[in-house]
Design an enzyme around this catalytic site. Structure first.
Site, short mmCIF file in Angstrom:
data_model
loop_
_atom_site.label_atom_id
_atom_site.label_comp_id
_atom_site.label_asym_id
_atom_site.label_seq_id
_atom_site.Cartn_x
_atom_site.Cartn_y
_atom_site.Cartn_z
N TYR A 1 -4.34 0.34 -4.84
CA TYR A 1 -3.08 0.78 -4.41
C TYR A 1 -2.61 1.58 -5.48
O TYR A 1 -1.87 1.13 -6.49
CB TYR A 1 -1.94 -0.10 -3.91
CG TYR A 1 -2.50 -0.82 -2.60
CD1 TYR A 1 -3.82 -0.61 -1.97
CD2 TYR A 1 -1.84 -2.19 -2.17
CE1 TYR A 1 -4.19 -1.36 -0.74
CE2 TYR A 1 -2.41 -2.76 -0.83
CZ TYR A 1 -3.32 -2.20 -0.41
OH TYR A 1 -3.80 -3.00 0.97
N TRP B 1 0.63 -1.22 0.10
CA TRP B 1 0.10 -0.02 -0.04
C TRP B 1 1.06 1.09 0.05
O TRP B 1 0.75 1.98 -0.74
CB TRP B 1 -0.95 0.13 1.21
CG TRP B 1 -2.09 1.02 1.30
CD1 TRP B 1 -2.34 1.81 0.55
CD2 TRP B 1 -2.92 1.54 2.43
NE1 TRP B 1 -3.53 2.76 0.68
CE2 TRP B 1 -3.56 2.47 2.07
CE3 TRP B 1 -2.77 0.83 3.67
CZ2 TRP B 1 -4.50 2.97 2.93
CZ3 TRP B 1 -3.79 1.44 4.52
CH2 TRP B 1 -4.44 2.59 4.15
N SER C 1 -10.04 -10.03 2.76
CA SER C 1 -9.66 -9.00 3.74
C SER C 1 -10.85 -8.60 4.57
O SER C 1 -11.83 -7.95 3.78
CB SER C 1 -8.81 -8.02 3.00
OG SER C 1 -8.24 -7.05 4.14
N ASP D 1 1.70 -8.83 -0.65
CA ASP D 1 0.25 -8.40 -0.55
C ASP D 1 0.16 -7.06 -1.23
O ASP D 1 0.77 -6.00 -1.01
CB ASP D 1 -0.36 -8.50 0.79
CG ASP D 1 -1.86 -8.12 0.55
OD1 ASP D 1 -2.80 -8.77 0.27
OD2 ASP D 1 -1.99 -6.94 0.93
N HIS E 1 -11.73 -7.32 -1.05
CA HIS E 1 -11.03 -6.43 -0.41
C HIS E 1 -11.84 -5.55 0.62
O HIS E 1 -12.54 -4.59 0.26
CB HIS E 1 -10.30 -5.11 -1.48
CG HIS E 1 -9.29 -4.33 -0.83
ND1 HIS E 1 -8.57 -3.55 -1.50
CD2 HIS E 1 -8.80 -4.27 0.54
CE1 HIS E 1 -7.92 -2.74 -0.62
NE2 HIS E 1 -7.99 -3.05 0.62
#
Length: 327
Positions: free
Chosen positions: A56, A21, A152, A51, A121
């Site tokens: 992102y 990220w 997630s 990941d 997500h």
């Protein structure tokens, strides 16, 4: 480097892995040259699991991973995520056509034929309860576009819902010294069912490094500035839902954990790794120095029974009631 199996997937992943990220955006200024050097260094040290997500840097972190892992696709596992380019509460965002499009876009940016782990997500809870998205992911798995899939999640409740679906291979959860609730039920149950646990926000957005003071300022494009109280997305993603001032106050009370250890950060990461149920920790980074600092956790001594009890009591007495939002 030490490796642990990600649930029952057969994927042996580095117990210190990395999230991307920070190199994609939302953590302040980014530098691609620094990011690529850091990725190369991490891989040289044995890190084999990264990941990322399609949001992102609008896919930029996926593109960076493609460059860093070119020619090593069979050696380096990549997990990416989907759904937050659309309305996370809209069922159409999880239709076969839409999810396949997200998947194919990520594959193109990653320059791969198959995604090792494709994760929903942080969707709306109702999407997980309804469950048809898991049928979609089963179909993509049958087509060979993805090897495994996971979710997630933002809360223990969401994690427990996901465990009701037999083909969920992993859960990604917020877990650290300030966020211990998953240890009570979710993590043990996932472990029992052979579901991998990837821990994110392991340093509580930097609070558990001990480097912040109440005077620390963040740039306007840093989520630690624009999402402190959950203004843009779930508040737990930023400072584990404690807010900055409260978080600094609490982190100051935890500085003792670095005694006999390289740093407060390595100690905080070691505490997570001490849990056998955890598949990997997933800290972020922006440069080689930060990768090196996170890898120190591997050689940091474990916590004693008395120390663990002290940390548990600290959480119960000082932290738990201060956390904002649903977790």
């Amino acid at each position: 480097m030490k490796y642990r199996e990600l649930g029952n997937t057969g994927m042996m992943i580095s117990e210190v892995s990395f999230g991307t990220w920070a190199i994609g955006g939302a953590w302040g200024e980014t530098n691609d040259e620094d990011a690529l050097s850091a990725l190369e260094y991490a891989i040289d040290q044995g890190v084999n699991f990264f990941d990322t997500a399609d949001v992102y840097g609008d896919g930029h972190s996926e593109e960076l991973l493609a460059k860093a892992t070119a020619g090593k696709e069979d050696e380096i596992y990549i997990a990416t995520k989907f759904c937050r380019q659309g309305d996370i509460a809209d069922p159409q965002n999880y239709s076969y056509e839409t999810v396949k499009s997200y998947c194919e876009d990520s594959l193109r940016r990653l320059n791969r034929d198959t995604i090792d782990l494709f994760q929903i997500h942080c969707p709306a809870t109702e999407i997980l309860k309804e469950g048809s998205v898991f049928d979609v992911l089963d179909q993509l798995k049958e087509e060979g576009l993805i090897r495994h899939y996971g979710v997630s999640v933002e809360s223990v409740e969401e994690g427990l819902i996901c465990l009701e679906y037999p083909n969920v291979a992993s859960l990604q959860v917020i877990f650290n010294m300030f966020r211990q609730k998953p240890l009570e039920e979710l993590i043990p149950k996932a472990y029992q069912q052979g579901v991998g646990i990837i821990t994110r926000v392991p340093l509580a957005s930097g609070l558990l490094t001990g480097k912040f003071t109440t005077q620390t300022q963040f740039a306007e494009d840093n989520h630690r500035k624009f999402n402190e109280n959950g203004e843009a997305f779930n508040v737990g993603e930023t400072f584990s839902g404690l807010g900055f001032q409260k978080g600094v106050e609490l982190s100051d009370q935890l500085t003792w954990i670095k005694e006999g250890r390289p740093s407060m950060a390595s100690a905080a990461l070691r505490w997570i790794l001490d849990a056998k149920e955890i598949s990997c920790i997933n800290p972020g980074f922006r440069n080689v120095t930060q990768v090196k600092q996170n890898l120190e956790a591997l050689d940091t001594k474990s916590f004693t029974e008395d120390e663990n009890l002290k940390i548990k009591n600290f959480y119960k007495e000082k932290v738990e009631d201060a956390i904002m939002g649903t977790y």
